[in-house]
Every structure is written in structure tokens, then in C-alpha cells.
Design a protein around this motif. Structure first.
Motif, PDB file in Angstrom:
ATOM      1  N   UNK A  24       1.884 107.587  68.395  1.00 44.90           N
ATOM      2  CA  UNK A  24       1.688 106.486  67.459  1.00 44.90           C
ATOM      3  C   UNK A  24       2.993 106.077  66.777  1.00 44.90           C
ATOM      4  N   UNK A  25       4.123 106.484  67.371  1.00 46.15           N
ATOM      5  CA  UNK A  25       5.433 106.182  66.785  1.00 46.15           C
ATOM      6  C   UNK A  25       6.172 105.184  67.672  1.00 46.15           C
ATOM      7  N   UNK A  26       6.642 104.080  67.087  1.00 46.92           N
ATOM      8  CA  UNK A  26       7.487 103.130  67.797  1.00 46.92           C
ATOM      9  C   UNK A  26       8.932 103.568  67.649  1.00 46.92           C
ATOM     10  N   UNK A  27       9.637 103.633  68.782  1.00 42.14           N
ATOM     11  CA  UNK A  27      11.033 104.060  68.783  1.00 42.14           C
ATOM     12  C   UNK A  27      11.879 102.901  69.296  1.00 42.14           C
ATOM     13  N   UNK A  28      12.813 102.435  68.466  1.00 44.59           N
ATOM     14  CA  UNK A  28      13.738 101.382  68.880  1.00 44.59           C
ATOM     15  C   UNK A  28      15.076 102.020  69.201  1.00 44.59           C
ATOM     16  N   UNK A  29      15.656 101.622  70.339  1.00 46.58           N
ATOM     17  CA  UNK A  29      16.940 102.173  70.761  1.00 46.58           C
ATOM     18  C   UNK A  29      17.935 101.041  70.977  1.00 46.58           C
ATOM     19  N   UNK A  30      19.155 101.290  70.578  1.00 44.67           N
ATOM     20  CA  UNK A  30      20.241 100.346  70.858  1.00 44.67           C
ATOM     21  C   UNK A  30      21.402 101.123  71.460  1.00 44.67           C
ATOM     22  N   UNK A  31      22.176 100.442  72.271  1.00 47.39           N
ATOM     23  CA  UNK A  31      23.371 101.076  72.815  1.00 47.39           C
ATOM     24  C   UNK A  31      24.447 101.056  71.753  1.00 47.39           C
ATOM     25  N   UNK A  32      25.156 102.156  71.632  1.00 43.76           N
ATOM     26  CA  UNK A  32      26.205 102.258  70.636  1.00 43.76           C
ATOM     27  C   UNK A  32      27.552 102.436  71.316  1.00 43.76           C
ATOM     28  N   UNK A  33      28.579 102.433  70.521  1.00 44.04           N
ATOM     29  CA  UNK A  33      29.930 102.600  71.041  1.00 44.04           C
ATOM     30  C   UNK A  33      30.253 104.055  71.353  1.00 44.04           C
ATOM     31  N   UNK A  34      29.359 104.963  71.014  1.00 48.95           N
ATOM     32  CA  UNK A  34      29.611 106.393  71.244  1.00 48.95           C
ATOM     33  C   UNK A  34      29.421 106.786  72.708  1.00 48.95           C
ATOM     34  N   UNK A  35      28.854 105.890  73.506  1.00 47.90           N
ATOM     35  CA  UNK A  35      28.619 106.132  74.940  1.00 47.90           C
ATOM     36  C   UNK A  35      27.710 107.318  75.221  1.00 47.90           C
ATOM     37  N   UNK A  36      26.808 107.640  74.293  1.00 51.66           N
ATOM     38  CA  UNK A  36      25.832 108.706  74.547  1.00 51.66           C
ATOM     39  C   UNK A  36      24.778 108.182  75.514  1.00 51.66           C
ATOM     40  N   UNK A  37      24.337 109.065  76.411  1.00 50.70           N
ATOM     41  CA  UNK A  37      23.299 108.698  77.359  1.00 50.70           C
ATOM     42  C   UNK A  37      21.931 108.785  76.685  1.00 50.70           C
ATOM     43  N   UNK A  38      20.952 108.074  77.242  1.00 58.22           N
ATOM     44  CA  UNK A  38      19.613 108.021  76.656  1.00 58.22           C
ATOM     45  C   UNK A  38      18.983 109.418  76.611  1.00 58.22           C
ATOM     46  N   UNK A  39      19.224 110.244  77.623  1.00 53.11           N
ATOM     47  CA  UNK A  39      18.619 111.577  77.614  1.00 53.11           C
ATOM     48  C   UNK A  39      19.178 112.447  76.488  1.00 53.11           C
ATOM     49  N   UNK A  40      20.459 112.271  76.144  1.00 52.73           N
ATOM     50  CA  UNK A  40      21.036 113.008  75.021  1.00 52.73           C
ATOM     51  C   UNK A  40      20.385 112.573  73.707  1.00 52.73           C
ATOM     52  N   UNK A  41      20.213 111.279  73.565  1.00 59.73           N
ATOM     53  CA  UNK A  41      19.610 110.744  72.335  1.00 59.73           C
ATOM     54  C   UNK A  41      18.163 111.199  72.199  1.00 59.73           C
ATOM     55  N   UNK A  42      17.400 111.124  73.280  1.00 60.09           N
ATOM     56  CA  UNK A  42      15.996 111.530  73.228  1.00 60.09           C
ATOM     57  C   UNK A  42      15.874 113.019  72.948  1.00 60.09           C
ATOM     58  N   UNK A  43      16.763 113.827  73.510  1.00 57.75           N
ATOM     59  CA  UNK A  43      16.742 115.262  73.249  1.00 57.75           C
ATOM     60  C   UNK A  43      16.980 115.545  71.766  1.00 57.75           C
ATOM     61  N   UNK A  44      17.911 114.841  71.160  1.00 58.00           N
ATOM     62  CA  UNK A  44      18.174 115.017  69.729  1.00 58.00           C
ATOM     63  C   UNK A  44      16.978 114.595  68.883  1.00 58.00           C
TER      64      UNK A  44
END
Length: 53
Positions: A24-44
């Protein structure tokens, strides 16, 4: 602001915003200048959620 207006606004501003729904949680993602991959962000995100439980 309705969803259609929001999408048009985001596209016209050339913002790269991605939205997913997890339970029931909406998650918004944007690309940042840190060049982190989506899997790293989701893991955090998941690690933070586990700490709250």
C-alpha cells in the motif's frame, strides 16, 4: 493535481521519475547524479523498512 496533469508536467520538464507501488506504499524514484543503480537503492529502502519492524 490529477495524475494526467502530473505526468504531462513531468514529461515536459524532462524529469526522469518512476513510480511503483509496493503493497500500500507508493514509491517514486528519480535518477540522481550519484549514478547508483536501482537495485542498490531498493536494497537500501528495504533495509530501512526492516529496521522499523
Amino acid at each position: 493535481m490529477n495524475r494526467k496533469t502530473k505526468i504531462i508536467e513531468l514529461l515536459s520538464n524532462n524529469e526522469k521519475v518512476y513510480e511503483i507501488k509496493v503493497g500500500d506504499i507508493n514509491v517514486e524514484m528519480t535518477y540522481s547524479k550519484s549514478n547508483k543503480k536501482i537495485d542498490e537503492c531498493m536494497l537500501n529502502i528495504l533495509k530501512q523498512k526492516m529496521k522499523k519492524c
